[in-house]
Design a protein around this motif. Sequence first.
Motif, PDB file in Angstrom:
ATOM      1  N   HIS A 110       0.929  -1.299  -0.116  1.00  0.00           N
ATOM      2  CA  HIS A 110      -0.093   0.094  -0.027  1.00  0.00           C
ATOM      3  C   HIS A 110       0.878   1.295   0.205  1.00  0.00           C
ATOM      4  O   HIS A 110       0.867   2.041  -1.142  1.00  0.00           O
ATOM      5  N   GLN A 129       2.464  12.946   5.872  1.00  0.00           N
ATOM      6  CA  GLN A 129       3.313  12.570   5.561  1.00  0.00           C
ATOM      7  C   GLN A 129       4.224  12.948   4.043  1.00  0.00           C
ATOM      8  O   GLN A 129       5.167  12.852   3.592  1.00  0.00           O
ATOM      9  N   PHE A 130       3.289  13.734   3.568  1.00  0.00           N
ATOM     10  CA  PHE A 130       3.823  14.332   1.665  1.00  0.00           C
ATOM     11  C   PHE A 130       4.291  15.194   1.753  1.00  0.00           C
ATOM     12  O   PHE A 130       3.335  16.331   1.798  1.00  0.00           O
ATOM     13  N   PRO A 131       5.122  16.228   1.650  1.00  0.00           N
ATOM     14  CA  PRO A 131       5.314  18.010   0.743  1.00  0.00           C
ATOM     15  C   PRO A 131       4.377  18.529   0.232  1.00  0.00           C
ATOM     16  O   PRO A 131       3.996  17.645  -0.411  1.00  0.00           O
ATOM     17  N   ILE A 190      -6.972   6.784  -4.665  1.00  0.00           N
ATOM     18  CA  ILE A 190      -6.222   5.023  -3.787  1.00  0.00           C
ATOM     19  C   ILE A 190      -6.214   5.462  -2.816  1.00  0.00           C
ATOM     20  O   ILE A 190      -5.207   6.937  -2.701  1.00  0.00           O
ATOM     21  N   ALA A 199       9.043  10.125   2.858  1.00  0.00           N
ATOM     22  CA  ALA A 199       8.083  10.629   2.595  1.00  0.00           C
ATOM     23  C   ALA A 199       9.264  11.856   1.575  1.00  0.00           C
ATOM     24  O   ALA A 199       8.056  13.293   1.018  1.00  0.00           O
ATOM     25  N   ARG A 252       2.682  20.051  -3.185  1.00  0.00           N
ATOM     26  CA  ARG A 252       3.654  20.616  -3.943  1.00  0.00           C
ATOM     27  C   ARG A 252       2.117  21.466  -4.856  1.00  0.00           C
ATOM     28  O   ARG A 252       1.691  20.748  -4.837  1.00  0.00           O
ATOM     29  N   VAL A 260       1.971   6.743  -7.064  1.00  0.00           N
ATOM     30  CA  VAL A 260       0.733   6.878  -7.722  1.00  0.00           C
ATOM     31  C   VAL A 260       0.941   9.205  -6.753  1.00  0.00           C
ATOM     32  O   VAL A 260       0.877   9.837  -8.013  1.00  0.00           O
ATOM     33  N   THR A 261       1.084   9.348  -5.891  1.00  0.00           N
ATOM     34  CA  THR A 261       2.111  10.490  -5.393  1.00  0.00           C
ATOM     35  C   THR A 261       2.837  11.124  -6.313  1.00  0.00           C
ATOM     36  O   THR A 261       2.811  12.363  -6.891  1.00  0.00           O
ATOM     37  N   ARG A 281      -1.734  15.202   2.475  1.00  0.00           N
ATOM     38  CA  ARG A 281      -1.259  14.137   4.041  1.00  0.00           C
ATOM     39  C   ARG A 281      -0.209  15.209   4.730  1.00  0.00           C
ATOM     40  O   ARG A 281       0.775  15.294   3.528  1.00  0.00           O
ATOM     41  N   VAL A 333       2.779   1.533  -3.268  1.00  0.00           N
ATOM     42  CA  VAL A 333       1.809   2.208  -4.173  1.00  0.00           C
ATOM     43  C   VAL A 333       1.224   3.344  -4.079  1.00  0.00           C
ATOM     44  O   VAL A 333       1.251   4.614  -5.079  1.00  0.00           O
ATOM     45  N   THR A 334       0.989   3.842  -3.389  1.00  0.00           N
ATOM     46  CA  THR A 334       0.474   5.032  -2.836  1.00  0.00           C
ATOM     47  C   THR A 334       1.333   6.636  -2.725  1.00  0.00           C
ATOM     48  O   THR A 334       1.454   7.642  -3.365  1.00  0.00           O
ATOM     49  N   ARG A 335       2.352   6.031  -3.073  1.00  0.00           N
ATOM     50  CA  ARG A 335       3.751   7.105  -3.111  1.00  0.00           C
ATOM     51  C   ARG A 335       4.342   6.930  -4.306  1.00  0.00           C
ATOM     52  O   ARG A 335       4.319   8.172  -5.226  1.00  0.00           O
ATOM     53  N   MET A 340      -3.675  10.377 -16.393  1.00  0.00           N
ATOM     54  CA  MET A 340      -2.718  11.766 -15.005  1.00  0.00           C
ATOM     55  C   MET A 340      -4.026  12.770 -15.455  1.00  0.00           C
ATOM     56  O   MET A 340      -2.923  13.626 -15.939  1.00  0.00           O
ATOM     57  N   GLY A 345      11.017  13.373  -1.717  1.00  0.00           N
ATOM     58  CA  GLY A 345      10.628  13.327  -3.219  1.00  0.00           C
ATOM     59  C   GLY A 345      11.905  12.136  -3.501  1.00  0.00           C
ATOM     60  O   GLY A 345      12.867  12.338  -2.793  1.00  0.00           O
ATOM     61  N   ILE A 405       3.673  10.412  -9.630  1.00  0.00           N
ATOM     62  CA  ILE A 405       3.254  10.415 -11.195  1.00  0.00           C
ATOM     63  C   ILE A 405       2.539  11.687 -10.531  1.00  0.00           C
ATOM     64  O   ILE A 405       2.079  12.565 -11.222  1.00  0.00           O
TER      65      ILE A 405
END
Lengths: 218, 161
Positions: free
Chosen positions: A160, B27-29, B160, A190, B31, A167-168, B25, A163-165, B11, A192, A170
């Motif tokens: 999970h 945990q993500f920067p 997702i 977390a 963008r 998608v993010t 989220r 895959v989430t990574r 996309m 890039g 992209i």
Amino acid sequence: MTNVLKIALLFAALGAPSVARAETPLDAEVAAVIELARSAGLPVLSLDAKAREGLAKGVPAARVAAHLEALRVDLGRAVTLIGSAAEGVDREALVSGVAAALRARVSPGAIRQILTLPVGVRAPGARSLADLVAAGCNEADVLHLIDRAGRGPNPDAALHSAVTRAVTLITQGHPPDLAAAHAADHGDEAEGPPWGKDKDKDKDKGHGKDDAPGQQKK
Amino acid sequence: MTDDGNPGLRMHSAPASLLDGALHRSQFPLRRKTGFVVPIALLAGALIGAAGVLTLGGLGADSPPPIALAAIAPTTSTQLVRFVIHAPNAQDVRLAGTWNSWSAQGERLSAGPDGVHYTTLALPPGRHEYQFIVDGAWQADPAAPMSDDDGFGQRNSVLIL
């Protein structure tokens, strides 16, 4: 006698496919395709859901039936490919995932590799393979991502996360191939992708300050 | 982004002007190009504090009204997802998807300032497909990260979690 008949009909309805219990009955042509799939031993929940989607969207019954027929064929191909690998797995999810992978033009060899994963991640692995390949990721990279996550400790969470990574990344505009490859190796991070860190180095190579290698400004 | 070899999924990039206030989220920067469907991590609950209300960033001087996340009370198996669409002339905007069997009477979005319509749902982890229904017309989310052919000539947005 009448009460016995009513009770018998009630039990028959309870045991019938969801299509027979629907609040809004499906068109006979649509229901026939679902029944054909069910009688062939194919999982039909995805077909029923797609039928109701078409109904909700006001799609003509003939068109819904035609699409369901195509899906039925895909499900049949998936079942053949899966063979005994469905034992102990959520069969509906696995067959649907493999069918989606076939529609995304994933190679049978790649699907067979997914089917060798631990039982618990075969279905989500197949679905992820379908989604990421259809999104433009290289099949080999996605296989590497899924295989690495699926065979490690805590495979559900790892898959999970990876895959989430992907998608993010992209979504953020990174090339799908690079995103999938990076997510395979850094699914829990977390930050890039590495190509964004050494900005000066990228400048020397002609890349823009914030561009991935595949996004050179012309 | 093209999909020459893989026509199934595409996309999209969200218009930058609609992303200024999006909460991403943790945990993500943040963008600029992130899709507009924004999963709000349950960690956001830690930011609520005693007041019990988290104001999400708006799109200008007049932000959408605060929502009481405490009232939604997501479980540990769900994530809060904020759906937003810019439809300035729309009178009725709804959301339908796999989680509600594509009910055309699904979630009705609230109308905010500047033609923005929004809603927040608690969705379970997994793959979800959805579309907006704008004044009776079905349409995909223009800022969704992925979309998929629905088989009926349209594209469903894919989320997702």
